[in-house]
Motif scaffolding. Sequence first.
Motif, PDB file in Angstrom:
ATOM      1  N   LEU A  37       1.017  -1.048   0.048  1.00  0.00           N
ATOM      2  CA  LEU A  37      -0.070  -0.099  -0.011  1.00  0.00           C
ATOM      3  C   LEU A  37       0.763   1.248   0.028  1.00  0.00           C
ATOM      4  CD1 LEU A  37      -2.725  -1.048   2.606  1.00  0.00           C
ATOM      5  CD2 LEU A  37      -2.949  -1.020  -0.129  1.00  0.00           C
ATOM      6  N   PRO A  38       0.314   2.430  -0.346  1.00  0.00           N
ATOM      7  CA  PRO A  38       0.970   3.662  -0.287  1.00  0.00           C
ATOM      8  C   PRO A  38       1.673   3.819   0.892  1.00  0.00           C
ATOM      9  CG  PRO A  38      -1.041   3.936  -1.250  1.00  0.00           C
ATOM     10  CD  PRO A  38      -1.056   2.592  -0.921  1.00  0.00           C
ATOM     11  N   GLY A  39       2.864   4.264   1.373  1.00  0.00           N
ATOM     12  CA  GLY A  39       3.571   4.470   2.597  1.00  0.00           C
ATOM     13  C   GLY A  39       4.266   3.163   3.022  1.00  0.00           C
ATOM     14  N   ILE A  40       4.066   2.004   2.301  1.00  0.00           N
ATOM     15  CA  ILE A  40       4.869   0.663   2.822  1.00  0.00           C
ATOM     16  C   ILE A  40       5.850   0.201   1.611  1.00  0.00           C
ATOM     17  CG2 ILE A  40       4.407  -1.887   3.185  1.00  0.00           C
ATOM     18  CD1 ILE A  40       3.006   0.341   5.208  1.00  0.00           C
ATOM     19  N   ASP A  41       7.074   0.282   2.392  1.00  0.00           N
ATOM     20  CA  ASP A  41       8.189   0.119   1.453  1.00  0.00           C
ATOM     21  C   ASP A  41       8.585  -1.428   1.893  1.00  0.00           C
ATOM     22  OD1 ASP A  41      10.561  -0.217   0.066  1.00  0.00           O
ATOM     23  OD2 ASP A  41      11.454   1.578   0.785  1.00  0.00           O
ATOM     24  N   ALA A  42       8.187  -2.333   0.926  1.00  0.00           N
ATOM     25  CA  ALA A  42       8.197  -3.875   1.074  1.00  0.00           C
ATOM     26  C   ALA A  42       9.172  -4.369   0.169  1.00  0.00           C
ATOM     27  CB  ALA A  42       6.703  -4.452   1.017  1.00  0.00           C
ATOM     28  N   ALA A  43       9.909  -5.305   0.691  1.00  0.00           N
ATOM     29  CA  ALA A  43      11.025  -5.915  -0.310  1.00  0.00           C
ATOM     30  C   ALA A  43      11.390  -7.350   0.159  1.00  0.00           C
ATOM     31  CB  ALA A  43      12.341  -5.109  -0.218  1.00  0.00           C
ATOM     32  N   ILE A  44      12.008  -8.024  -0.817  1.00  0.00           N
ATOM     33  CA  ILE A  44      12.315  -9.728  -0.491  1.00  0.00           C
ATOM     34  C   ILE A  44      13.800  -9.553  -0.236  1.00  0.00           C
ATOM     35  CG2 ILE A  44      12.481 -11.992  -1.739  1.00  0.00           C
ATOM     36  CD1 ILE A  44       9.686 -11.071  -1.179  1.00  0.00           C
ATOM     37  N   VAL A  45      14.330 -10.116   0.762  1.00  0.00           N
ATOM     38  CA  VAL A  45      15.682  -9.945   1.137  1.00  0.00           C
ATOM     39  C   VAL A  45      16.346 -11.229   1.358  1.00  0.00           C
ATOM     40  CG1 VAL A  45      15.406  -7.778   2.469  1.00  0.00           C
ATOM     41  CG2 VAL A  45      15.169  -9.700   3.711  1.00  0.00           C
ATOM     42  N   ARG A  46      17.738 -11.245   1.298  1.00  0.00           N
ATOM     43  CA  ARG A  46      18.494 -12.469   1.563  1.00  0.00           C
ATOM     44  C   ARG A  46      19.208 -12.302   2.573  1.00  0.00           C
ATOM     45  NH1 ARG A  46      21.269 -12.621  -3.355  1.00  0.00           N
ATOM     46  NH2 ARG A  46      19.738 -13.779  -4.333  1.00  0.00           N
ATOM     47  N   HIS A  47      19.400 -13.040   3.409  1.00  0.00           N
ATOM     48  CA  HIS A  47      20.171 -13.043   4.563  1.00  0.00           C
ATOM     49  C   HIS A  47      21.948 -13.349   4.428  1.00  0.00           C
ATOM     50  CE1 HIS A  47      17.238 -12.555   7.744  1.00  0.00           C
ATOM     51  NE2 HIS A  47      16.712 -13.239   6.809  1.00  0.00           N
ATOM     52  N   LEU A  48      22.554 -12.181   4.860  1.00  0.00           N
ATOM     53  CA  LEU A  48      24.229 -12.616   4.547  1.00  0.00           C
ATOM     54  C   LEU A  48      24.809 -13.173   5.678  1.00  0.00           C
ATOM     55  CD1 LEU A  48      24.951  -9.145   2.515  1.00  0.00           C
ATOM     56  CD2 LEU A  48      24.190 -11.249   1.554  1.00  0.00           C
ATOM     57  N   GLU A  49      25.945 -13.506   5.339  1.00  0.00           N
ATOM     58  CA  GLU A  49      26.518 -14.258   6.435  1.00  0.00           C
ATOM     59  C   GLU A  49      27.146 -13.364   7.672  1.00  0.00           C
ATOM     60  OE1 GLU A  49      29.952 -16.788   5.007  1.00  0.00           O
ATOM     61  OE2 GLU A  49      28.505 -18.258   4.091  1.00  0.00           O
ATOM     62  N   ASP A  50      27.075 -12.181   7.382  1.00  0.00           N
ATOM     63  CA  ASP A  50      27.806 -11.500   8.453  1.00  0.00           C
ATOM     64  C   ASP A  50      26.513 -10.845   9.495  1.00  0.00           C
ATOM     65  OD1 ASP A  50      26.294  -9.369   7.254  1.00  0.00           O
ATOM     66  OD2 ASP A  50      27.831  -8.073   6.528  1.00  0.00           O
ATOM     67  N   GLY A  51      25.232 -11.383   9.194  1.00  0.00           N
ATOM     68  CA  GLY A  51      24.139 -11.144   9.667  1.00  0.00           C
ATOM     69  C   GLY A  51      23.107 -10.096   9.206  1.00  0.00           C
ATOM     70  N   LYS A 107      15.869  -8.813  17.407  1.00  0.00           N
ATOM     71  CA  LYS A 107      16.284  -9.843  16.373  1.00  0.00           C
ATOM     72  C   LYS A 107      15.185  -9.680  15.152  1.00  0.00           C
ATOM     73  CE  LYS A 107      18.291 -13.594  18.764  1.00  0.00           C
ATOM     74  NZ  LYS A 107      18.027 -14.488  19.864  1.00  0.00           N
ATOM     75  N   CYS A 108      14.298  -8.980  15.324  1.00  0.00           N
ATOM     76  CA  CYS A 108      13.189  -9.056  14.338  1.00  0.00           C
ATOM     77  C   CYS A 108      14.078  -7.832  13.088  1.00  0.00           C
ATOM     78  CB  CYS A 108      11.982  -8.703  14.720  1.00  0.00           C
ATOM     79  SG  CYS A 108      10.983  -9.790  15.520  1.00  0.00           S
ATOM     80  N   PHE A 109      14.861  -7.143  13.418  1.00  0.00           N
ATOM     81  CA  PHE A 109      15.296  -6.071  12.541  1.00  0.00           C
ATOM     82  C   PHE A 109      16.823  -6.431  12.209  1.00  0.00           C
ATOM     83  CE2 PHE A 109      11.860  -4.259  15.384  1.00  0.00           C
ATOM     84  CZ  PHE A 109      11.067  -3.531  14.534  1.00  0.00           C
ATOM     85  N   SER A 110      16.908  -5.850  11.122  1.00  0.00           N
ATOM     86  CA  SER A 110      18.197  -5.806  10.409  1.00  0.00           C
ATOM     87  C   SER A 110      18.473  -4.349   9.827  1.00  0.00           C
ATOM     88  CB  SER A 110      18.469  -6.791   9.345  1.00  0.00           C
ATOM     89  OG  SER A 110      19.877  -6.708   8.738  1.00  0.00           O
ATOM     90  N   GLY A 111      19.040  -3.324  10.511  1.00  0.00           N
ATOM     91  CA  GLY A 111      19.227  -2.062   9.890  1.00  0.00           C
ATOM     92  C   GLY A 111      17.704  -1.396   9.947  1.00  0.00           C
ATOM     93  N   ASP A 112      17.666  -0.885   8.678  1.00  0.00           N
ATOM     94  CA  ASP A 112      16.319  -0.318   8.572  1.00  0.00           C
ATOM     95  C   ASP A 112      15.055  -1.375   8.211  1.00  0.00           C
ATOM     96  OD1 ASP A 112      16.741   2.271   9.043  1.00  0.00           O
ATOM     97  OD2 ASP A 112      16.726   2.959   6.683  1.00  0.00           O
ATOM     98  N   TRP A 113      15.502  -2.581   8.102  1.00  0.00           N
ATOM     99  CA  TRP A 113      14.520  -3.442   7.664  1.00  0.00           C
ATOM    100  C   TRP A 113      13.966  -4.229   8.793  1.00  0.00           C
ATOM    101  CZ3 TRP A 113      12.349  -3.199   3.083  1.00  0.00           C
ATOM    102  CH2 TRP A 113      13.385  -2.458   2.098  1.00  0.00           C
ATOM    103  N   TYR A 114      12.434  -4.562   9.018  1.00  0.00           N
ATOM    104  CA  TYR A 114      11.901  -5.241   9.784  1.00  0.00           C
ATOM    105  C   TYR A 114      11.537  -6.559   9.024  1.00  0.00           C
ATOM    106  CZ  TYR A 114       8.001  -7.891  11.693  1.00  0.00           C
ATOM    107  OH  TYR A 114       7.074  -8.941  12.321  1.00  0.00           O
ATOM    108  N   LEU A 115      12.123  -7.683   9.667  1.00  0.00           N
ATOM    109  CA  LEU A 115      11.924  -8.928   8.866  1.00  0.00           C
ATOM    110  C   LEU A 115      10.872  -9.709   9.575  1.00  0.00           C
ATOM    111  CD1 LEU A 115      15.899  -9.507   9.659  1.00  0.00           C
ATOM    112  CD2 LEU A 115      14.651  -9.012   7.553  1.00  0.00           C
TER     113      LEU A 115
END
Length: 588
Positions: A393-407, A443-451
Amino acid sequence: MDSLSVIRKTGADLRVAPNFADYAGECRAFTWDRARAGLSGLPGGGINIAHEAVERHAAGFLRDKAAFRFLSRNAPARDVSFGELSTLAGRFANVLGQLGIAKGERVFVLAGRIPELYVAVLGSLRHGAVVCPLFSAFGPEPIATRVNLGEGRVLVTTDLLYERKVAQWRDKMPTLEHVLLVSEEGNTTNIPGTLDLATLMAAASATCAPAATSAEDMALLHFTSGTTGTPKGAVHGHGAVVTHHATGYYALDLHADDIYWCTADPGWVTGMSYGVIAPLLHGVTSIIDREEFDVERWYGILQDEGVTVWYTAPTAIRMLMKCGADIPRKYRFPNLRFIASVGEPLNPEAVRWGKNVLGLPIHDNWWQTETGGIMIANTPAFDIKPGSMGRPLPGIDAAIVRHLEDGSVTVIEEPDVEGELALKRGWPSMFRGYLNNAERYRKCFSGDWYLTGDLAKRDADGYFWFVGRADDVIKSAGHLIGPFEVESALMEHPAVAEAGVIGKPDPVVGEIVKAFVSLKTGFADSEELRRELLGHARKRLGAAVAPKEIAFLPTLPRTRSGKIMRRLLKARELGLPEGDTSTLEAGG
Ligand code: ATP
Ligand code: MG
């Protein structure tokens, strides 16, 4: 994706001008500040959910309009206007004040869908107390666990529920000071340690200024559904109301003259965000049915109440499908113009069933307790790709992410690649914590991303496709298999009402796919049908993905909010402990 199966929308599909017609333009122009400006805010600054939902309207031309229409089997319908709701919520807020309840303290509600529950919710929010809804079918232990975790000071319940579920456990809830009883049995005045809510309300003034809450002040404490493990208490602030308002507009397409029916119980986040708050914010009349699911009753409500917008869940749709197409033929739904669903993946078969039987496709949308509001959705104006949960929806920035080894995580830009669904921080209803579990929250967050813990993919048109919960994905002979795809293929078979798919450990391939299936009315299980289903799935999915084993069950275990509990299917299959079953539906 077979483009022929896309459900194309034209102007003829729209009975009213949709709120959301230009996807790219609206997403570009949208800001949360602009969305905030659509609400009134508190006179002295700050924001309060109840003020936006009720007071604003009660003070204006919607004063006499029905906010809720309460239905039950044994009594005539009862309409409660915005004005009446405001008066009652004001009284309730003053009751809390007289009991010495301070801003931020927790009020638990445990009741069926009765008017007093809605009044208690709105009155508590107006007072600045935190609302924590409990599902009325919970047993004593899940109630006590949640009250203790949330340090509940007040519980609003009925005499019947209190005696059955709370009284014996009362001394195990040391923070619980006040129990306010609504009469179900006519026995609210002589139960020790409780107060009669009606008496307190009658003595309280209706005038009550809203508490000076800010966007970050805690408003709601919602426990998750417990599908994957012990339920977590997600904390939401008053600022979440901005998301409730915006999503009511974009995702549910609410218009002022709608008759809206959200079938979710307010014990869950859907029933609170979209069964109470969002429709009130839009000044819409909501149908609240006190009774449990009943196929004839539900079609009857859609018809007789002239429901225009219906928000329900895949489990309900599957139950209607299970009963066949003859029953709905007895009813007419000329007013119904939009149907949406949430809670679980919506099988393509269910989307099409809506179109064939109700005359409208079902629009899937995705969100979680943690997100506080709808994030990804199919909406009236846009084509549906059955099986997809739609677009952000407008205002929602959704993405598909891959986990890297450094977390850390990296965004997968190419389309059609599976990864974890992630949301960029910053939407107002994002949860602000798991109660007493800061580590888990972190643990639900990585940088700016909520997982989100869900696996999905995005196609080249920007539509998102649910693959499975990270915990449920099956690893078989080097393939990653999402249960949803297998379940949807099984549901295309005319005999299948519901399917739940798990990975069963196997020494050779890691896991094999095992499906549990319940059948539609009129079909009986047999070895022949089992083989036929295995063959059907193999043809649809290929040998690598199709189930190797199928077992029949009369019903699948599900949460009280209607989600299939694959972890229980798996634990039972493997003879392992069942874990937290506090949200398991009776008989599951
Ligand atoms: P718990 O977190 O306690 O295991 P839960 O995740 O089921 O329970 P909720 O917050 O009620 O608790 O549900 C959110 C989850 O439901 C999502 O993360 C997703 O897995 C699933 N879900 C909701 N809507 C959809 C949808 N439209 N398509 C696919 N899955 C969905
Ligand atoms: Mg969850």
